[in-house]
Motif scaffolding. Structure first.
Motif, PDB file in Angstrom:
ATOM      1  N   CYS A   5       0.914  -1.237   0.058  1.00 34.48           N
ATOM      2  CA  CYS A   5       0.024   0.052  -0.145  1.00 34.48           C
ATOM      3  C   CYS A   5       0.950   1.352  -0.040  1.00 34.48           C
ATOM      4  N   ASN A   7       0.008   4.166   0.800  1.00 36.46           N
ATOM      5  CA  ASN A   7      -0.076   5.156   2.054  1.00 36.46           C
ATOM      6  C   ASN A   7       0.431   4.558   3.162  1.00 36.46           C
ATOM      7  N   CYS A   8       0.056   3.403   3.500  1.00 38.30           N
ATOM      8  CA  CYS A   8       0.531   2.935   4.896  1.00 38.30           C
ATOM      9  C   CYS A   8       1.644   2.143   5.011  1.00 38.30           C
ATOM     10  N   SER A  10       1.882  -0.969   4.146  1.00 36.35           N
ATOM     11  CA  SER A  10       1.560  -2.388   4.752  1.00 36.35           C
ATOM     12  C   SER A  10       1.399  -3.156   3.653  1.00 36.35           C
ATOM     13  N   CYS A  31      -7.075  -0.133   0.546  1.00 38.14           N
ATOM     14  CA  CYS A  31      -6.342  -0.753   1.486  1.00 38.14           C
ATOM     15  C   CYS A  31      -7.156  -1.317   2.456  1.00 38.14           C
ATOM     16  N   SER A  33      -6.291  -1.829   5.664  1.00 34.44           N
ATOM     17  CA  SER A  33      -5.928  -1.772   6.780  1.00 34.44           C
ATOM     18  C   SER A  33      -6.040   0.087   7.196  1.00 34.44           C
ATOM     19  N   CYS A  34      -5.731   0.476   5.960  1.00 38.76           N
ATOM     20  CA  CYS A  34      -6.036   2.311   6.197  1.00 38.76           C
ATOM     21  C   CYS A  34      -7.065   2.677   5.300  1.00 38.76           C
TER      22      CYS A  34
HETATM   23 ZN    ZN Z   1      -2.990   1.197   3.426  1.00 40.81          ZN
END
Ligand code: ZN
Length: 98
Positions: A5, A7-8, A10, A31, A33-34
């Motif tokens: 990802c 952005n984060c 992960s 994503c 997770s985020c």
């Molecule tokens: Zn993410």
């Protein structure tokens, strides 16, 4: 297949991505997770689509025996096309969608 990802940072398993937004050949993924949306780099998406098209076109030419004297050339071009598409699928850069 794991996707990083943008952005984060992960590593996201493709199976865990539930929300996918298709805009023509551009596929945006959310994503898990985020919750940020990201997609493959636009230029790389175009090259990937071109590679897949090359394989399709050259395969069709070979199936229908059009210009059969070039069939080996078509096969090679199609192979290179799909190879590029696969490389981009696995190593392509993902960008966050704004
Ligand atoms: Zn993410």
């Amino acid at each position: 297949m794991k996707v990083a990802c943008p952005n984060c940072k992960s590593k996201v398993d493709s199976k865990d991505i539930k929300n996918i937004n298709k805009k023509g050949i551009f596929i945006e993924k959310q994503c898990p997770s985020c919750q940020a949306w990201f997609c493959l780099n636009k230029a790389q998406t175009l090259v990937k689509a071109a590679g897949i098209s090359l394989l399709l076109i050259t395969s069709l030419l070979n199936i229908f025996n059009i210009k059969s004297e070039y069939s080996l050339v078509f096969s090679s071009v199609g192979f290179v096309g799909i190879l590029i598409a696969i490389i981009i699928t696995f190593f392509g850069k993902h960008e966050t969608v704004k």
